[in-house]
Design an enzyme around this catalytic site. Structure first.
Site, PDB file in Angstrom:
ATOM      1  CG  ASP A  15      -1.701   1.114   1.641  1.00 52.88           C
ATOM      2  OD1 ASP A  15      -2.422   1.480   0.364  1.00 52.88           O
ATOM      3  OD2 ASP A  15      -1.568   1.827   2.552  1.00 52.88           O
ATOM      4  CB  ALA A  16       0.755   4.322  -1.746  1.00 48.25           C
ATOM      5  CE1 TYR A  17       0.515   9.428  -0.831  1.00 50.31           C
ATOM      6  CE2 TYR A  17      -1.382   8.599  -1.775  1.00 50.31           C
ATOM      7  CZ  TYR A  17      -0.496   9.434  -1.819  1.00 50.31           C
ATOM      8  OH  TYR A  17      -0.088  10.267  -2.974  1.00 50.31           O
ATOM      9  NE  ARG A  48      -4.639   7.846   5.392  1.00 53.37           N
ATOM     10  CZ  ARG A  48      -4.538   7.443   4.161  1.00 53.37           C
ATOM     11  NH1 ARG A  48      -4.789   7.887   2.986  1.00 53.37           N
ATOM     12  NH2 ARG A  48      -4.139   6.189   4.266  1.00 53.37           N
ATOM     13  CB  SER A  92      -1.988   3.328  -4.319  1.00 52.44           C
ATOM     14  OG  SER A  92      -2.324   4.345  -3.340  1.00 52.44           O
ATOM     15  CG  ASN A  93      -8.061   3.199  -2.384  1.00 55.23           C
ATOM     16  OD1 ASN A  93      -8.154   2.318  -3.353  1.00 55.23           O
ATOM     17  ND2 ASN A  93      -8.246   3.200  -1.146  1.00 55.23           N
TER      18      ASN A  93
END
Length: 224
Positions: free
Chosen positions: A13-15, A44, A120-121
């Site tokens: 996942d990224a963030y 967030r 990622s989203n």
């Protein structure tokens, strides 16, 4: 603990996992003052909430637009009327920092001949800027955004993008996330899952738990 010796691909996942979402507001602590931390958390949480709501309503918009919408909510919640600050906070997403252990972890995985990917989203441009700013582009084999689906994780079709990209069995893939909702989604889909629990968060009360729980991405390398 599950045997992960058959893993050929690590999907991140990224963030929150590779990139530190709190680093976006750290540059503006003087402007935000005492509300800097709750402001960051609210921004967030609304960013995630709006993505899930749009998926449920079948009203997709890309993650950059949702990031701006959720920022507008946070600014309004704290009664901040500062267009210049808003512009700079959004720009900070283009210069988001990765966590300190990320480059070393990815480099060690490459040494082990384990492929690396991001799912990622985030919109493709957001991911491109984050990877470029963190100087890890040469350590990531592929970067996959859900933007092509018009629906967000944790919908199962999002995780299926990995199987469409790679000719691998699920047991050869390890999905890594610091977000417990993402952990549940990936495990429900059938991936091996590692939860990076940097901040001692409580487990979600859901039937889909990670196979392993770690404090740092560096710990991951020792298991593969």
């Amino acid at each position: 603990m599950k045997n992960l010796k058959d893993i050929k691909l690590c999907v991140f996942d990224a963030y929150g996992t590779l990139f530190d979402v709190n680093s976006v507001t750290k540059h503006y602590c003087n402007e935000l003052g005492d509300i800097s931390e709750p402001f960051s958390k609210l921004w967030r949480s609304k960013q995630l909430e709006y993505s899930w709501l749009r998926s449920l309503m079948n009203r997709y918009d890309d993650f950059w637009h949702i990031t701006e919408e959720s920022l507008d909510y946070a600014l309004d919640y704290f009664n901040i009327k500062n267009e210049f600050l808003k512009i700079n906070l959004l720009k900070s997403y283009e210069h988001i920092n990765c966590y300190g252990e990320v480059p070393t972890t990815l480099f060690k995985l490459k040494e082990m001949v384990i492929s690396t990917a991001i799912l990622s989203n985030a919109s493709p441009n957001m991911l491109h800027m984050a990877i470029k700013n963190s100087k890890i582009d040469f350590l990531i084999d592929s970067c996959i955004s859900v933007d092509s689906l018009n629906i967000y994780k944790p919908h199962p079709t999002a995780y299926n993008l990995i199987l469409e990209k790679y000719d691998l069995n699920k047991n050869e893939i390890l999905f890594i996330s610091s977000n417990s909702w993402d952990v549940a989604g990936a495990k429900s889909f059938g991936f091996n899952v590692a939860w990076i629990n940097r901040f001692n968060n409580k487990k979600e009360v859901l039937p889909f738990e990670s196979d392993i729980e770690l404090k740092s991405l560096l710990d991951l390398v020792l298991l593969l």
